[in-house]
Design a protein around this motif. Structure first.
Motif, PDB file in Angstrom:
ATOM      1  N   SER A 147      23.834  88.022  49.530  1.00  0.00           N
ATOM      2  CA  SER A 147      23.193  89.117  48.810  1.00  0.00           C
ATOM      3  C   SER A 147      22.743  88.663  47.426  1.00  0.00           C
ATOM      4  CB  SER A 147      24.191  90.275  48.691  1.00  0.00           C
ATOM      5  OG  SER A 147      25.290  89.873  47.886  1.00  0.00           O
ATOM      6  N   SER A 148      22.581  89.635  46.543  1.00  0.00           N
ATOM      7  CA  SER A 148      22.218  89.324  45.157  1.00  0.00           C
ATOM      8  C   SER A 148      23.265  88.442  44.490  1.00  0.00           C
ATOM      9  CB  SER A 148      22.061  90.621  44.350  1.00  0.00           C
ATOM     10  OG  SER A 148      23.252  91.387  44.382  1.00  0.00           O
ATOM     11  N   ARG A 149      24.501  88.526  44.981  1.00  0.00           N
ATOM     12  CA  ARG A 149      25.590  87.734  44.394  1.00  0.00           C
ATOM     13  C   ARG A 149      25.574  86.290  44.887  1.00  0.00           C
ATOM     14  NH1 ARG A 149      30.931  90.330  45.200  1.00  0.00           N
ATOM     15  NH2 ARG A 149      31.547  88.939  43.496  1.00  0.00           N
ATOM     16  N   ALA A 150      24.625  85.984  45.734  1.00  0.00           N
ATOM     17  CA  ALA A 150      24.309  84.597  46.078  1.00  0.00           C
ATOM     18  C   ALA A 150      23.004  84.227  45.387  1.00  0.00           C
ATOM     19  CB  ALA A 150      24.180  84.425  47.584  1.00  0.00           C
ATOM     20  N   ASN A 151      22.022  85.100  45.514  1.00  0.00           N
ATOM     21  CA  ASN A 151      20.694  84.854  44.958  1.00  0.00           C
ATOM     22  C   ASN A 151      20.733  84.571  43.462  1.00  0.00           C
ATOM     23  OD1 ASN A 151      17.868  84.889  44.537  1.00  0.00           O
ATOM     24  ND2 ASN A 151      17.842  87.094  44.308  1.00  0.00           N
ATOM     25  N   HIS A 152      21.485  85.379  42.709  1.00  0.00           N
ATOM     26  CA  HIS A 152      21.507  85.271  41.248  1.00  0.00           C
ATOM     27  C   HIS A 152      22.640  84.392  40.716  1.00  0.00           C
ATOM     28  CE1 HIS A 152      18.502  88.375  41.310  1.00  0.00           C
ATOM     29  NE2 HIS A 152      19.333  89.267  41.821  1.00  0.00           N
ATOM     30  N   HIS A 153      23.493  83.892  41.610  1.00  0.00           N
ATOM     31  CA  HIS A 153      24.702  83.214  41.131  1.00  0.00           C
ATOM     32  C   HIS A 153      24.774  81.721  41.435  1.00  0.00           C
ATOM     33  CE1 HIS A 153      27.265  87.167  40.975  1.00  0.00           C
ATOM     34  NE2 HIS A 153      26.203  87.191  40.199  1.00  0.00           N
ATOM     35  N   VAL A 154      24.033  81.255  42.418  1.00  0.00           N
ATOM     36  CA  VAL A 154      24.192  79.859  42.842  1.00  0.00           C
ATOM     37  C   VAL A 154      22.924  79.059  42.545  1.00  0.00           C
ATOM     38  CG1 VAL A 154      24.728  78.300  44.735  1.00  0.00           C
ATOM     39  CG2 VAL A 154      25.761  80.592  44.674  1.00  0.00           C
ATOM     40  N   ASN A 155      23.067  78.131  41.626  1.00  0.00           N
ATOM     41  CA  ASN A 155      21.959  77.217  41.305  1.00  0.00           C
ATOM     42  C   ASN A 155      21.985  76.050  42.282  1.00  0.00           C
ATOM     43  OD1 ASN A 155      20.135  75.405  40.268  1.00  0.00           O
ATOM     44  ND2 ASN A 155      20.856  75.538  38.168  1.00  0.00           N
ATOM     45  N   PRO A 156      21.027  75.969  43.197  1.00  0.00           N
ATOM     46  CA  PRO A 156      21.036  74.913  44.218  1.00  0.00           C
ATOM     47  C   PRO A 156      21.039  73.502  43.639  1.00  0.00           C
ATOM     48  CG  PRO A 156      19.411  76.585  44.745  1.00  0.00           C
ATOM     49  CD  PRO A 156      19.872  76.856  43.346  1.00  0.00           C
ATOM     50  N   ASN A 157      20.428  73.350  42.460  1.00  0.00           N
ATOM     51  CA  ASN A 157      20.359  72.019  41.849  1.00  0.00           C
ATOM     52  C   ASN A 157      21.734  71.484  41.463  1.00  0.00           C
ATOM     53  OD1 ASN A 157      17.589  72.077  42.096  1.00  0.00           O
ATOM     54  ND2 ASN A 157      17.243  72.807  40.007  1.00  0.00           N
ATOM     55  N   LYS A 158      22.710  72.370  41.309  1.00  0.00           N
ATOM     56  CA  LYS A 158      24.069  71.957  40.988  1.00  0.00           C
ATOM     57  C   LYS A 158      24.780  71.394  42.221  1.00  0.00           C
ATOM     58  CE  LYS A 158      24.401  73.646  36.676  1.00  0.00           C
ATOM     59  NZ  LYS A 158      24.910  72.931  35.479  1.00  0.00           N
ATOM     60  N   ILE A 159      24.254  71.731  43.396  1.00  0.00           N
ATOM     61  CA  ILE A 159      24.895  71.331  44.648  1.00  0.00           C
ATOM     62  C   ILE A 159      24.249  70.095  45.249  1.00  0.00           C
ATOM     63  CG2 ILE A 159      25.353  72.082  47.031  1.00  0.00           C
ATOM     64  CD1 ILE A 159      25.510  74.951  45.863  1.00  0.00           C
ATOM     65  N   SER A 160      22.930  70.090  45.282  1.00  0.00           N
ATOM     66  CA  SER A 160      22.221  68.977  45.902  1.00  0.00           C
ATOM     67  C   SER A 160      20.760  69.017  45.484  1.00  0.00           C
ATOM     68  CB  SER A 160      22.323  69.078  47.435  1.00  0.00           C
ATOM     69  OG  SER A 160      21.408  68.211  48.075  1.00  0.00           O
ATOM     70  N   ASN A 161      20.102  67.859  45.539  1.00  0.00           N
ATOM     71  CA  ASN A 161      18.667  67.806  45.298  1.00  0.00           C
ATOM     72  C   ASN A 161      17.890  68.356  46.482  1.00  0.00           C
ATOM     73  OD1 ASN A 161      18.929  66.602  42.737  1.00  0.00           O
ATOM     74  ND2 ASN A 161      19.046  64.555  43.648  1.00  0.00           N
ATOM     75  N   ASN A 162      18.619  68.636  47.564  1.00  0.00           N
ATOM     76  CA  ASN A 162      17.981  69.114  48.786  1.00  0.00           C
ATOM     77  C   ASN A 162      18.677  70.385  49.272  1.00  0.00           C
ATOM     78  OD1 ASN A 162      16.010  68.925  50.791  1.00  0.00           O
ATOM     79  ND2 ASN A 162      17.349  67.783  52.156  1.00  0.00           N
ATOM     80  N   CYS A 163      18.741  71.375  48.356  1.00  0.00           N
ATOM     81  CA  CYS A 163      19.436  72.636  48.635  1.00  0.00           C
ATOM     82  C   CYS A 163      18.509  73.799  48.310  1.00  0.00           C
ATOM     83  CB  CYS A 163      20.717  72.726  47.800  1.00  0.00           C
ATOM     84  SG  CYS A 163      21.662  74.256  48.000  1.00  0.00           S
TER      85      CYS A 163
END
Length: 307
Positions: free
Chosen positions: A64-80
Motif C-alpha cells: 500500500s502507501s506504506r510501501a510506496n512512500h516508505h521504501v527507497n529501491p535504490n537503498k536495496i539494489s540498483n535493479n529494484c
C-alpha cells in the motif's frame, strides 16, 4: 400492447443495444490506444510501467502507501522497483506478483498486521486492476474468483476505464515525470505547518484499538498460501515486512501475525517499533506514514535485514 407495437418497441431496444455495444467497443479501443502510451501517474501509468519492465528487476516492492512512500529501491539494489500503490492490500499485490516470470527475483511484500485479522476485507482493492480485466487472463481470473467483477464489464468493456479516464488523458498529454527515471518510490515531503498539525494530534487522548480475538481473514490466508506456492514454483524469494508506526496501540496483532508467518515458513520482518527509541517528529507525516527523512532511515534498516 398490440403485436405491431410490441415488435416496434423490440426493434428499438435491439437497435439501442447494438449501437451501445458498438460505441462501447470503439471507446474501449480508443482508451486502450491512449492508455498504452501512459507511463506516469498511479491511475494506470505505474501499472503500465510495471507490466512493461517487471521481468527485468531483481527486487520488487509491493504493498500500500506504506510501501510506496516508505521504501527507497535504490537503498536495496540498483535493479529494484517499488510497485506500492496507495489504498491497495494483498489482493492487488497478489495479482501483480502472479504475473511475474519464472526467474529468480525477490518479492518484498508489505502487510499491515491489523488488516490480516479484519473480517470485513473481501479483496475489493483488486478493482484497481479493472482496466486490464478484458486484456489479461490472469487479472480476469483473479477478479472473478474474488467476486469483485462488474458483470456488465463482460459486455461493456469500456467500464474498465470508469473514473480513471480523465487522469489517463491528463498523463497522456502531460506526463507527471519521465518514467525511465522513475523507480516507483514516492517520498512524502512534510512542511513545518504539517509537522505542527501532527504534533497537536499526538497530544490528543489516545484510544487502544485491539481485537479481543485474532482470527486470520480467510482471504488473506488463502492468498498468502498462493504466494508461497507461486514463489516456490517460480524461483522467487518471498519476504514480508511491516512498516513503522509512530505508536502501536495494539501489539498483539503483530505477535499473532508473526506466528502465522512462522507457520507458513515465510521470511518476515516487523519494523512497527523501529523508531521506538528515537521517535523524532521529523520522521513522520502522520501516525502510520513516514516523511522522506524517516523513509530513508527505514529503507536503510530494511536493506540491512534482507541483504
Amino acid at each position: 400492447m398490440d403485436r405491431k407495437k410490441t415488435i416496434y418497441v423490440f426493434k428499438i431496444i435491439i437497435s439501442f443495444l447494438l449501437i451501445s455495444f458498438i460505441a462501447d467497443k470503439a471507446v474501449y479501443l480508443l482508451f486502450n490506444k491512449i492508455s498504452d502510451d501512459v507511463y506516469s501517474g498511479q491511475s494506470i501509468g505505474k501499472l503500465n510501467q510495471y507490466l512493461k519492465t517487471k521481468n527485468d528487476f531483481d527486487f520488487i516492492v509491493f504493498g500500500s502507501s506504506r510501501a510506496n512512500h516508505h521504501v527507497n529501491p535504490n537503498k536495496i539494489s540498483n535493479n529494484c522497483y517499488n510497485m506500492g500503490v496507495d489504498g491497495t492490500m494483498i489482493a492487488y499485490s497478489h495479482s501483480l506478483i502472479t504475473l511475474l516470470p519464472q526467474k529468480k527475483q525477490t518479492i518484498l511484500l508489505h502487510i499491515d498486521p491489523s488488516n490480516v485479522f479484519s473480517n470485513s476485507y473481501l479483496g475489493e482493492d483488486i478493482k484497481a486492476l479493472k482496466s486490464k480485466y478484458n486484456r489479461n487472463s490472469i487479472v480476469t481470473k483473479n477478479i472473478d474468483q474474488l467476486g469483485q467483477n462488474n458483470i456488465f464489464q463482460k459486455f461493456y468493456w469500456s467500464l474498465g476505464y470508469n473514473k480513471i479516464a480523465i487522469p489517463i488523458i491528463k498523463n497522456f498529454f502531460k506526463p507527471k515525470y519521465d518514467y525511465k527515471e522513475y523507480n516507483g518510490y514516492d517520498p512524502i515531503y512534510v512542511s513545518k505547518s504539517q509537522q505542527k498539525i501532527f504534533e497537536k494530534i499526538l497530544n490528543e487522548p489516545k484510544e487502544t484499538d485491539c481485537l479481543e480475538t485474532f482470527n486470520v481473514n480467510k482471504l488473506y490466508n488463502k492468498l498468502l498460501d498462493d504466494l508461497v506456492m507461486f514463489s516456490k514454483k517460480n524461483n522467487k524469494e518471498l519476504i514480508v515486512f511491516s512498516s513503522p508506526i509512530y505508536f502501536d496501540y495494539c501489539e498483539r496483532d503483530n505477535i499473532e501475525f508473526e506466528k502465522i508467518m512462522k507457520e507458513k515458513q515465510i521470511r518476515y520482518y516487523d519494523f512497527t517499533n523501529l523508531f521506538q527509541d528515537n521517535n523524532s517528529i521529523e520522521f513522520w507525516r502522520d501516525r502510520t506514514h513516514l516523511s522522506n527523512i524517516g523513509a530513508e532511515v527505514f529503507s536503510d534498516s530494511l536493506a540491512l535485514k534482507i541483504l
